[in-house]
Structures are given as C-alpha cells and as structure tokens.
Design an enzyme around this catalytic site. Sequence first.
Site, PDB file in Angstrom:
ATOM      1  N   CYS A  12     -10.907  -3.541  -4.150  1.00  0.00           N
ATOM      2  CA  CYS A  12      -9.596  -4.280  -4.641  1.00  0.00           C
ATOM      3  C   CYS A  12     -10.084  -5.598  -5.086  1.00  0.00           C
ATOM      4  CB  CYS A  12      -8.717  -4.793  -3.438  1.00  0.00           C
ATOM      5  SG  CYS A  12      -7.500  -3.215  -3.055  1.00  0.00           S
TER       6      CYS A  12
ATOM      7  N   ASN B 237       0.876  -1.280  -0.124  1.00  0.00           N
ATOM      8  CA  ASN B 237       0.075  -0.093  -0.075  1.00  0.00           C
ATOM      9  C   ASN B 237       0.828   1.291  -0.040  1.00  0.00           C
ATOM     10  OD1 ASN B 237       0.416  -1.018   2.837  1.00  0.00           O
ATOM     11  ND2 ASN B 237      -1.025   0.502   3.507  1.00  0.00           N
TER      12      ASN B 237
ATOM     13  N   CYS C 176     -10.079  -5.000   0.736  1.00  0.00           N
ATOM     14  CA  CYS C 176     -11.143  -4.059   0.635  1.00  0.00           C
ATOM     15  C   CYS C 176     -12.193  -4.277  -0.715  1.00  0.00           C
ATOM     16  CB  CYS C 176     -10.798  -2.712   0.684  1.00  0.00           C
ATOM     17  SG  CYS C 176     -10.082  -1.931  -0.830  1.00  0.00           S
TER      18      CYS C 176
ATOM     19  N   GLU D 273      -2.947  -4.699  -2.983  1.00  0.00           N
ATOM     20  CA  GLU D 273      -3.588  -5.606  -3.886  1.00  0.00           C
ATOM     21  C   GLU D 273      -3.691  -4.782  -5.317  1.00  0.00           C
ATOM     22  OE1 GLU D 273      -4.830  -4.862  -1.094  1.00  0.00           O
ATOM     23  OE2 GLU D 273      -5.668  -6.534   0.059  1.00  0.00           O
TER      24      GLU D 273
END
Length: 157
Positions: A115, A61, A112, A74
Amino acid sequence: MREIDIVTPIKAYAYEELSDNDRSLVDAARRAIAGAYAPYSNFKVGAAIRLDNGLVITGANQENAAFPSGTCAERSACYYAGANYPDAKFDTIAIAAVEPSGKEIKSPVAPCGACRQALLEYEKLAGHKVPVFLVGSNEIYRLPSVASMLPLAFSEF
Ligand code: THU
C-alpha cells in the site's frame, strides 16, 4: 564507506490537537471501517483520502476466500480515487483500524508495504508531499509524506 541514515519525522497528536480539517479526515477514516469485509482476519481498516477537488474518498479492506485476491483499505481507496477522479490530486490521507475485539487499535495503524508503494504513485502524480495520518486510540501520527513511509522506494520509471 559512508553511512546513510534515513529519518522518518513523525508528529504524534492527540485527536483534540488536530485542525478541524484534519479531524474530519480522521473521522472519515474511522467511519470507513464500517465498510470493511474482513471475515477471515477480523481486522478492519478504513482509509480516507482528501482530494484537491474537495472530495473525500474512502475505502475499506475487502477480503476474499482466495486470500491474495483481497485488498487493503488504502488500495481500495486510492484506486477508487484514481479510477473515478483521474485529474484530482491527493491532498491528505488518513488510515484507521479496529482489532478483532472491535476496539480501535491502540498504536497507530501503519500501511503494508504494497500500500505504501501504491500510495506513493499518487503522491508522485500530485507533485507535492501528501501528509498521512495514522490513527490509534491513544495518539495519531502525522507523517509529512507517503515517501517518508517508504524509504528507498522503487521509482525508476
Ligand atoms: N490491511 C489493510 O487494509 N491495510 C493495511 O495497511 C494492513 C492490512 C488489511 C488486509 C487484511 O484484510 C487485514 O487487514 C489483515 O491483514
């Protein structure tokens, strides 16, 4: 009226129970955490994607002072894979994370919604199920596909 039940089958593994191949992908996701830039949340995530050309692509991230401009691990991994190896198909995905204390999160990390939708696109391009390993310090979940993580996905065009 009829009821529809949607079931997500999950296999929970101890790290030692995984195959060598899957263990090495989990290791790659854990290593990828080092690339996280997360000064705002202090929640660091790593993702690893094995491609059918044998390469393992990783991402982490990347946060930004303008919060929505950041991206998850991701998506950083899958967009890199798509941009650099457009002809390669996704084979397997692994995701790992550490909490702000620096300890690996206990329960497996789950991607999430955005993603899941992004990864689903590449599963469709692969033309087959892409298993996903969600890594926690106590156990590792194996989901049979990205689609199994995103019931009722948008996929109309
Ligand atoms: N994050 C990911 O990288 N992947 C996920 O699946 C969930 C959240 C990141 C985004 C943000 O940088 C931090 O974790 C806290 O939400």
